[in-house]
Enzyme design. Structure first.
Site, PDB file in Angstrom:
ATOM      1  N   LEU A  96       0.855  -1.177   0.000  1.00 46.40           N
ATOM      2  CA  LEU A  96       0.000   0.000   0.000  1.00 46.40           C
ATOM      3  C   LEU A  96       0.896   1.233   0.000  1.00 46.40           C
ATOM      4  O   LEU A  96       1.963   1.229   0.621  1.00 46.40           O
ATOM      5  CB  LEU A  96      -0.913   0.029   1.232  1.00 46.40           C
ATOM      6  CG  LEU A  96      -1.987  -1.065   1.335  1.00 46.40           C
ATOM      7  CD1 LEU A  96      -2.753  -0.924   2.651  1.00 46.40           C
ATOM      8  CD2 LEU A  96      -2.948  -1.022   0.162  1.00 46.40           C
ATOM      9  N   ASP A  97       0.454   2.278  -0.689  1.00 44.35           N
ATOM     10  CA  ASP A  97       1.216   3.523  -0.693  1.00 44.35           C
ATOM     11  C   ASP A  97       1.393   4.041   0.728  1.00 44.35           C
ATOM     12  O   ASP A  97       0.584   3.753   1.623  1.00 44.35           O
ATOM     13  CB  ASP A  97       0.495   4.594  -1.516  1.00 44.35           C
ATOM     14  CG  ASP A  97       0.431   4.245  -2.991  1.00 44.35           C
ATOM     15  OD1 ASP A  97       1.260   3.434  -3.440  1.00 44.35           O
ATOM     16  OD2 ASP A  97      -0.446   4.792  -3.681  1.00 44.35           O
ATOM     17  N   PHE A  98       2.425   4.820   0.926  1.00 41.33           N
ATOM     18  CA  PHE A  98       2.727   5.442   2.223  1.00 41.33           C
ATOM     19  C   PHE A  98       1.492   6.121   2.815  1.00 41.33           C
ATOM     20  O   PHE A  98       1.185   5.972   4.006  1.00 41.33           O
ATOM     21  CB  PHE A  98       3.857   6.463   2.024  1.00 41.33           C
ATOM     22  CG  PHE A  98       4.163   7.301   3.226  1.00 41.33           C
ATOM     23  CD1 PHE A  98       4.904   6.804   4.285  1.00 41.33           C
ATOM     24  CD2 PHE A  98       3.722   8.619   3.295  1.00 41.33           C
ATOM     25  CE1 PHE A  98       5.196   7.582   5.399  1.00 41.33           C
ATOM     26  CE2 PHE A  98       4.016   9.412   4.398  1.00 41.33           C
ATOM     27  CZ  PHE A  98       4.752   8.891   5.453  1.00 41.33           C
ATOM     28  N   THR A 100      -1.712   5.593   2.106  1.00 40.08           N
ATOM     29  CA  THR A 100      -2.924   4.775   2.102  1.00 40.08           C
ATOM     30  C   THR A 100      -2.983   3.886   3.333  1.00 40.08           C
ATOM     31  O   THR A 100      -1.982   3.295   3.733  1.00 40.08           O
ATOM     32  CB  THR A 100      -2.985   3.915   0.833  1.00 40.08           C
ATOM     33  OG1 THR A 100      -2.871   4.758  -0.316  1.00 40.08           O
ATOM     34  CG2 THR A 100      -4.286   3.135   0.757  1.00 40.08           C
TER      35      THR A 100
END
Length: 262
Positions: A96-98, A100
């Site tokens: 997951l993105d930083f 998110t």
């Protein structure tokens, strides 16, 4: 494994000419030449919120503004915190993105990792995200199919490309319209970097709080991995988890209250 005599059937060294029966128990013995021992720096186990765990895998609720894994030696990220919780190294299945938050899956050993990787490629692991984005949609449900490539002017950004790039497919369903925004559910058929953020922004419906694709900062990126579903590959158990986010709900709350009063 055959040469090393590391396969047994019902506790007896396997004869590879034998036919395996449905009730037989197979034991596979792995050593360091099969799966080299990996060392991982332990983080803080108290930061881990477990949604599901068994012998082979663990699903946790990632907070926003935390890396899934470090980009360099010495970086402490979610994978390190989960390793501390499990007291052994764990392996990232998807990231997951930083910015998110939400449900994320880790393998607890190197044997199950390629199996989970294959399940992800074959769309047998289903991930549903909730996103609050700008504006309204004409359709209640639709599919975005647009290839994604890297922005050559900014390596942090991804862009829609007419030719080349990676195939990307996002299924979108409108959950709730607000006066100037929409809450949507997005299910991924592919897992490209920034996929949902790029796809929604390409339609003029960038996610709120997305400074990279909307240009406006807020308390958090309004993207949350709400549900994760898969079948446990060894037990055939159906697993479905739901991840909650207090900060995501807090950001939604004023909009819900205004809608209720209206």
């Amino acid at each position: 494994m055959r040469t090393k005599k590391h396969v047994r059937v019902n506790g007896v060294l396997a004869d590879f000419s034998d036919i395996v029966q449905g009730s037989d128990e197979l034991m596979l013995v792995f050593d360091e030449t099969d799966f080299p021992v990996r060392t991982v720096a332990f983080g803080d186990k108290n930061l881990v919120r477990v949604l599901y765990e068994d012998e082979h895998l663990i699903i946790v609720n990632k907070p926003e503004n935390m890396k899934t894994h470090g980009n360099s030696d010495g970086d402490i990220a979610l994978v390190n915190h989960v390793a501390a919780f499990c007291n052994s190294p764990v392996f990232v299945v998807h990231r997951l993105d930083f910015e998110t938050s939400g449900a994320i899956l880790f393998a607890k050993n190197q044997f199950v990792l390629p199996i989970l990787d294959a399940m992800l490629r074959e769309r047998q692991i289903h991930r549903t995200y909730h996103a609050l984005c700008a504006g309204h949609f004409q359709q209640a449900q639709f599919v975005i199919k647009k290839n994604i490539g890297t922005d050559r002017h900014d390596k942090k950004r991804r862009i829609i490309v007419a030719q080349g790039g990676q195939t990307a497919v996002t299924n979108v369903r409108v959950l709730k319209p607000f006066p100037s925004e929409s809450l949507v559910a997005c299910q991924l058929d592919t897992g490209r970097t920034h996929q949902i953020r790029v796809h929604l922004a390409s339609l003029g419906h960038a996610i709120l709080g997305d400074s990279l694709y909307r240009g406006r900062k807020s308390s958090r990126l309004m993207l949350h991995a709400k549900h994760l579903e898969l079948t446990q590959p060894f037990t055939n158990k159906k697993i479905r988890v739901t991840a909650d986010s207090e900060s995501f709900e807090q950001a939604l709350s004023p909009r819900k209250q205004r809608q209720t009063r209206g």
